[in-house]
Design a protein around this motif. Structure first.
Motif, mmCIF file in Angstrom:
data_model
loop_
_atom_site.group_PDB
_atom_site.id
_atom_site.type_symbol
_atom_site.label_atom_id
_atom_site.label_comp_id
_atom_site.label_asym_id
_atom_site.label_seq_id
_atom_site.Cartn_x
_atom_site.Cartn_y
_atom_site.Cartn_z
ATOM 1 N N LEU A 23 8.531 7.021 -11.191
ATOM 2 C CA LEU A 23 8.281 7.270 -9.776
ATOM 3 C C LEU A 23 7.856 5.996 -9.045
ATOM 4 O O LEU A 23 8.318 5.728 -7.931
ATOM 5 C CB LEU A 23 7.204 8.342 -9.617
ATOM 6 C CG LEU A 23 6.847 8.754 -8.184
ATOM 7 C CD1 LEU A 23 8.051 9.391 -7.493
ATOM 8 C CD2 LEU A 23 5.670 9.716 -8.196
ATOM 9 N N PHE A 24 6.995 5.209 -9.670
ATOM 10 C CA PHE A 24 6.464 4.018 -9.005
ATOM 11 C C PHE A 24 7.481 2.882 -8.946
ATOM 12 O O PHE A 24 7.467 2.086 -8.027
ATOM 13 C CB PHE A 24 5.209 3.523 -9.720
ATOM 14 C CG PHE A 24 4.050 4.474 -9.663
ATOM 15 C CD1 PHE A 24 4.113 5.632 -8.900
ATOM 16 C CD2 PHE A 24 2.892 4.214 -10.385
ATOM 17 C CE1 PHE A 24 3.045 6.512 -8.849
ATOM 18 C CE2 PHE A 24 1.819 5.089 -10.325
ATOM 19 C CZ PHE A 24 1.892 6.245 -9.564
ATOM 20 N N GLY A 25 8.374 2.821 -9.962
ATOM 21 C CA GLY A 25 9.327 1.731 -10.028
ATOM 22 C C GLY A 25 8.730 0.492 -10.674
ATOM 23 O O GLY A 25 7.519 0.406 -10.924
ATOM 24 N N LYS A 26 9.579 -0.495 -10.950
ATOM 25 C CA LYS A 26 9.137 -1.731 -11.586
ATOM 26 C C LYS A 26 8.185 -2.471 -10.662
ATOM 27 O O LYS A 26 8.490 -2.698 -9.476
ATOM 28 C CB LYS A 26 10.354 -2.602 -11.906
ATOM 29 C CG LYS A 26 10.037 -3.808 -12.777
ATOM 30 C CD LYS A 26 11.314 -4.553 -13.134
ATOM 31 C CE LYS A 26 11.018 -5.743 -14.045
ATOM 32 N NZ LYS A 26 12.279 -6.476 -14.380
ATOM 33 N N TYR A 27 7.014 -2.841 -11.188
ATOM 34 C CA TYR A 27 5.976 -3.528 -10.413
ATOM 35 C C TYR A 27 5.606 -2.740 -9.146
ATOM 36 O O TYR A 27 5.320 -3.331 -8.092
ATOM 37 C CB TYR A 27 6.418 -4.949 -10.040
ATOM 38 C CG TYR A 27 6.783 -5.801 -11.227
ATOM 39 C CD1 TYR A 27 5.859 -6.064 -12.235
ATOM 40 C CD2 TYR A 27 8.065 -6.342 -11.346
ATOM 41 C CE1 TYR A 27 6.195 -6.849 -13.334
ATOM 42 C CE2 TYR A 27 8.412 -7.123 -12.436
ATOM 43 C CZ TYR A 27 7.483 -7.369 -13.432
ATOM 44 O OH TYR A 27 7.828 -8.143 -14.514
#
Length: 348
Positions: A23-27
């Motif tokens: 959900l947050f994504g990479k970094y």
């Protein structure tokens, strides 16, 4: 009851760390994108996301997160492109329903890749192809008009709905003057049919494509070679139809035989015909308005599935052309026909 601008807070629960990473994504790039587009502050607190900001913005982002989680929990991968589209929907305030788009799988390729609509406009386009024997897909570059039509054709063939697939387009502007090019007919035409070949290779694979071409199941030819034929039990696609003349469009549409389906695609903002010539795709929208058994689907910059810069470029050109109409648009308006193609004045 909180007003729209009064501060508010909402919390969205996350199942586990794996779900949070998706959900947050990479970094945390997904969270950053959401914060850039909404007047909210996002904070990860254990198994929750806290959303703080004006009540109306908080409500939009909360709905967005619930929709994204629904997609992820159904086992789908959320691409950056999917996220940008979801953010756009939420920002416009129309609600976000990505699940129905993800569930509409058109075809599974030879590599196991799912081909599906990526926007609600594309989903409407695919559904129109299922329900009608003649569909016009009109919209700017990058909206998947040709690719989805080819995928629908391959899926229909695999389901034994049709015995062959015929793909055609006008070559070299609309005059189809191929004689000056080197090579045989296939070599002359190949560069102009490349987008169709690419879509077929992606859906079928090179080996399967070649076998179907050799057996005559798939036929790819310039529009001029459709004259005089009757196309029975076939899924037929006319691509780049904005470059047909009215005579060519009429010729193509009257080729349809028993048990056939046709999809006509084109971008009315990129017509290569001389300014004094009318596009067959422009004219047919007026000629066939109200005729039963067919559908006109208008895709917009929101349905663009290429690089996000393409959407910005299309919007910039639309703004420019509103200020400085092209000679073709002025001529079309004098003749009682719109030249831009995508506004609400287009016939439905």
């Amino acid at each position: 009851m909180l007003g729209k601008k009064e501060p508010a807070e909402a919390r969205v629960r996350i199942a586990d760390n794996a779900e949070a990473m998706n959900l947050f994504g990479k970094y945390d790039q997904n969270l950053k994108l959401i914060e850039e587009n909404f007047d909210v502050r996002l904070t990860s607190r254990g198994e929750e996301i806290a959303i703080q900001g004006p009540a109306d913005e908080v409500a939009k982002v909360e709905g967005l997160f619930h929709s994204l989680l629904e997609v992820l929990r159904a086992g789908n991968y959320l691409s950056p492109q999917d996220l940008r589209y979801a953010v756009k929907l939420a920002h416009d305030g129309g609600g976000v329903d990505l699940k129905s788009v993800f569930e509409d799988v058109i075809l599974i390729t030879h590599r196991g890749k799912q081909i599906r609509p990526k926007t609600h406009g594309q989903q409407q386009y695919a559904q129109a192809i299922r329900e009608h024997n003649l569909v016009f897909g009109i919209g700017p570059a990058g909206t998947g008009k040709t690719y989805l039509a080819v995928a629908m054709a391959v899926a229909a063939y695999k389901n034994r709905e049709f015995s062959r697939i015929i793909l055609t387009r006008p070559a070299v502007e609309a005059g189809e003057r191929l004689g000056f090019l080197p090579g045989d007919l296939e070599q002359k035409v190949h560069p102009y049919l490349r987008p169709i070949y690419d879509a077929l290779f992606d859906t079928l694979g090179l080996e399967a494509h070649q076998k179907l071409v050799e057996r005559g199941v798939i036929e790819i030819a310039p529009l001029a070679y459709m004259r005089g034929r009757t196309l029975d039990d076939a899924f037929v696609i006319l691509d780049e139809a904005q470059n047909t003349t009215p005579e060519q469009m009429k010729m193509f549409l009257t080729r349809l035989g028993l048990g056939s389906k046709a999809v006509v695609t084109g971008d009315i903002t990129q017509i290569d015909l001389p300014v004094d010539k009318c596009s067959g795709l422009e004219q047919v929208r007026v000629v066939l308005k109200g005729v039963r058994g067919m559908s006109f689907v208008y895709l917009t910059e929101r349905d663009v599935v290429r690089h996000e810069l393409v959407q910005r470029i299309i919007r910039a050109y639309e703004r420019f052309e509103e200020r400085v109409p092209s000679p073709r648009l002025l001529a079309a308006e004098k003749g009682g026909s719109r030249g831009d193609g995508y506004g609400p004045k287009s016939p439905q």
